[in-house]
Design an enzyme around this catalytic site. Structure first.
Site, PDB file in Angstrom:
ATOM      1  N   ILE A  12       0.848  -1.206   0.000  1.00  0.00           N
ATOM      2  CA  ILE A  12       0.000   0.000   0.000  1.00  0.00           C
ATOM      3  C   ILE A  12       0.884   1.257   0.000  1.00  0.00           C
ATOM      4  O   ILE A  12       0.582   2.258  -0.649  1.00  0.00           O
ATOM      5  CB  ILE A  12      -0.988  -0.020   1.188  1.00  0.00           C
ATOM      6  N   ASP A  31      12.288   2.624   4.627  1.00  0.00           N
ATOM      7  CA  ASP A  31      11.854   1.225   4.601  1.00  0.00           C
ATOM      8  C   ASP A  31      13.076   0.362   4.900  1.00  0.00           C
ATOM      9  O   ASP A  31      14.165   0.642   4.398  1.00  0.00           O
ATOM     10  CB  ASP A  31      11.287   0.882   3.213  1.00  0.00           C
ATOM     11  N   LYS A  35      10.278  -6.500   4.064  1.00  0.00           N
ATOM     12  CA  LYS A  35       9.123  -6.953   3.272  1.00  0.00           C
ATOM     13  C   LYS A  35       9.006  -6.144   1.984  1.00  0.00           C
ATOM     14  O   LYS A  35       8.434  -6.616   1.015  1.00  0.00           O
ATOM     15  CB  LYS A  35       7.823  -6.768   4.082  1.00  0.00           C
ATOM     16  N   ALA A  74       4.813  -2.020   9.045  1.00  0.00           N
ATOM     17  CA  ALA A  74       4.315  -2.981  10.041  1.00  0.00           C
ATOM     18  C   ALA A  74       4.306  -4.386   9.462  1.00  0.00           C
ATOM     19  O   ALA A  74       4.322  -4.561   8.247  1.00  0.00           O
ATOM     20  CB  ALA A  74       2.893  -2.620  10.458  1.00  0.00           C
ATOM     21  N   SER A  76       1.909  -7.696   8.994  1.00  0.00           N
ATOM     22  CA  SER A  76       0.447  -7.711   8.862  1.00  0.00           C
ATOM     23  C   SER A  76      -0.161  -9.101   8.670  1.00  0.00           C
ATOM     24  O   SER A  76      -1.257  -9.224   8.131  1.00  0.00           O
ATOM     25  CB  SER A  76       0.037  -6.802   7.702  1.00  0.00           C
ATOM     26  N   TYR A 140      -2.126  -9.086  15.875  1.00  0.00           N
ATOM     27  CA  TYR A 140      -1.984  -8.073  14.815  1.00  0.00           C
ATOM     28  C   TYR A 140      -2.960  -6.909  15.084  1.00  0.00           C
ATOM     29  O   TYR A 140      -2.556  -5.742  15.167  1.00  0.00           O
ATOM     30  CB  TYR A 140      -2.227  -8.704  13.436  1.00  0.00           C
ATOM     31  N   ARG A 220     -15.866 -10.772   2.746  1.00  0.00           N
ATOM     32  CA  ARG A 220     -14.956  -9.660   3.018  1.00  0.00           C
ATOM     33  C   ARG A 220     -15.268  -8.487   2.104  1.00  0.00           C
ATOM     34  O   ARG A 220     -15.859  -8.651   1.037  1.00  0.00           O
ATOM     35  CB  ARG A 220     -13.486 -10.079   2.768  1.00  0.00           C
TER      36      ARG A 220
HETATM   37  N1  UDP Z   1      -8.828 -17.234   2.186  1.00  0.00           N
HETATM   38  C1  UDP Z   1      -9.022 -18.506   1.654  1.00  0.00           C
HETATM   39  N2  UDP Z   1      -7.948 -19.139   1.096  1.00  0.00           N
HETATM   40  C2  UDP Z   1      -6.707 -18.593   1.023  1.00  0.00           C
HETATM   41  C3  UDP Z   1      -6.517 -17.294   1.555  1.00  0.00           C
HETATM   42  C4  UDP Z   1      -7.599 -16.636   2.137  1.00  0.00           C
HETATM   43  O1  UDP Z   1     -10.126 -19.052   1.697  1.00  0.00           O
HETATM   44  O2  UDP Z   1      -5.772 -19.229   0.525  1.00  0.00           O
HETATM   45  C5  UDP Z   1      -9.978 -16.518   2.770  1.00  0.00           C
HETATM   46  C6  UDP Z   1      -9.764 -16.109   4.216  1.00  0.00           C
HETATM   47  O3  UDP Z   1     -10.195 -17.120   5.076  1.00  0.00           O
HETATM   48  C7  UDP Z   1     -10.633 -14.836   4.308  1.00  0.00           C
HETATM   49  C8  UDP Z   1     -10.571 -14.253   2.890  1.00  0.00           C
HETATM   50  O4  UDP Z   1     -10.139 -15.318   2.055  1.00  0.00           O
HETATM   51  O5  UDP Z   1     -11.967 -15.178   4.572  1.00  0.00           O
HETATM   52  C9  UDP Z   1      -9.592 -13.107   2.780  1.00  0.00           C
HETATM   53  O6  UDP Z   1      -8.358 -13.509   3.343  1.00  0.00           O
HETATM   54  P1  UDP Z   1      -7.026 -12.689   3.188  1.00  0.00           P
HETATM   55  O7  UDP Z   1      -5.929 -13.491   3.819  1.00  0.00           O
HETATM   56  O8  UDP Z   1      -6.853 -12.280   1.767  1.00  0.00           O
HETATM   57  O9  UDP Z   1      -7.282 -11.351   3.995  1.00  0.00           O
HETATM   58  P2  UDP Z   1      -7.733 -11.118   5.541  1.00  0.00           P
HETATM   59  O10 UDP Z   1      -9.239 -11.187   5.532  1.00  0.00           O
HETATM   60  O11 UDP Z   1      -7.078 -12.162   6.383  1.00  0.00           O
HETATM   61  O12 UDP Z   1      -7.231  -9.748   5.816  1.00  0.00           O
END
Ligand code: UDP
Length: 329
Positions: A12, A31, A35, A74, A76, A140, A220
């Site tokens: 970002i 930085d 990462k 950070a 994350s 986190y 999400r």
């Molecule tokens: N997710 C998934 N398979 C993966 C990675 C993520 O099903 O390989 C799901 C995860 O459980 C969440 C959504 O996708 O419901 C978004 O996950 P991500 O890790 O992208 O972002 P977060 O919500 O953890 O910030």
């Protein structure tokens, strides 16, 4: 006068640096490249080092006329924060506290801070409002909330004005296709789906299909990375104009299930993306969707790439042209 972007070589951060440079602003990036990627910084002046290193930061603050700060630096990863919480406290809390000490020392008044939807924990209501309960369910989110609280007291005592921006799911890549998301290891849904589309992985694992959502998979709120960048720049303007601290959610206000994201990615890429159901991931709430009304009314923010199709198209464009990411490590 310059804007200091901490963590400006990250996902970002680098998109925000690019927006600031396009606006003609003087940008300084700090930085440690743990990462971040050097090639993501473009034309900005880059200092490679750590926010906790006081000699190094003295150089940054004395060599430049820093007027304001955007802090992205950070760790994350939710899962990693559960298994190694002290690593998260040390980086996410101590680094920003050191930065605030320097702000106090060098008289910098404004900071935009990267916060997260993880500060809410399991939501009480959907869409989530900024005034809702904050009860993180992982270190986190806890470290980000700890910094938000420190910011409040730093404002109270030293007059440091802050905008704390609670992101939902950052996604997509710059419209130019020149910068994008490159994490190692990759854990996020959309980049992993892109890797399946590219044939770099066999299948996308769906983490749980027994949630109480219409198709059983987690919902999400995906927000384009450039829309996040724009919100940071608007928040900085707002701080300077009003001299009042603010906390805002940043999301699209619309949720998509994991299955829906995969289906849209199939349409956008035209590729056969295999899926497999896997166990739930620890600490994942079923639904996280933002109310972004406050950012819209208070900051005048309007997401430009709100459609999930567009978000995934930009991600696909980046991943297709950079199958191994920046390849600079
Ligand atoms: N997710 C998934 N398979 C993966 C990675 C993520 O099903 O390989 C799901 C995860 O459980 C969440 C959504 O996708 O419901 C978004 O996950 P991500 O890790 O992208 O972002 P977060 O919500 O953890 O910030």
């Amino acid at each position: 006068m310059a804007v200091l972007v901490c963590g400006g070589a990250g996902y970002i951060g680098s998109h925000t640096v690019l927006e600031l440079i396009d606006m003609g602003q003087n940008v300084i990036v700090v930085d440690n490249l743990e990462k971040g990627h050097k090639s993501a910084v473009g034309g900005a002046k880059l200092y490679i080092g750590d926010l906790r290193d006081s000699e190094f930061m003295k150089k940054v603050f004395t060599e430049n006329e820093i007027e304001s700060i955007i802090d992205f630096a950070a760790y994350s990863l939710v899962g990693e924060s559960v298994s190694d919480p002290l690593k998260y406290y040390h980086n996410n809390v101590t680094s920003t506290i050191c930065l605030l000490e320097n702000m106090k020392k060098y008289g910098v008044e404004y900071i935009v801070f990267s916060s997260t939807a993880a500060t809410y924990g399991e939501p009480e209501n959907i869409p989530i409002l900024e005034s809702d309960r904050t009860l993180p369910t992982n270190p986190y989110g806890e470290t980000k909330l700890t910094v938000e609280r420190a910011l409040k007291w730093a404002d109270n005592a030293y007059g440091i004005k802050y905008a704390s921006l609670r992101y939902f799911n950052a996604a997509g890549a710059h419209i130019s296709g020149n910068i994008g998301e490159d994490h190692s290891p990759e854990t996020h849904l959309i980049p992993i789906i892109m890797q399946v589309a590219l044939g770099q992985r066999d299948a996308i694992s769906i983490f749980g299909n027994d949630y109480s959502t219409p198709d059983g998979t987690c919902i999400r709120d995906y927000i384009h990375v450039t829309d996040l960048s724009t919100a940071h720049i608007l928040a900085l303007d707002k701080l300077k104009k009003t001299n009042e601290s603010i906390i805002c959610n940043l999301g699209n206000g619309k949720g998509f299930s994991v299955k829906e994201v995969i289906d849209i990615a199939r349409e956008v890429t035209g590729r056969n993306i295999k899926e497999a159901v896997a166990p739930r991931r620890q600490g994942d709430p079923a639904v996280l969707v933002a109310s972004s009304e406050k950012a819209q009314t208070e900051l005048g923010w309007e997401p430009k790439y709100a459609q999930l199709e567009t978000i995934i198209e930009t991600a696909w464009n980046w991943h297709k042209s950079h199958p191994n990411g920046y390849n600079d490590k």
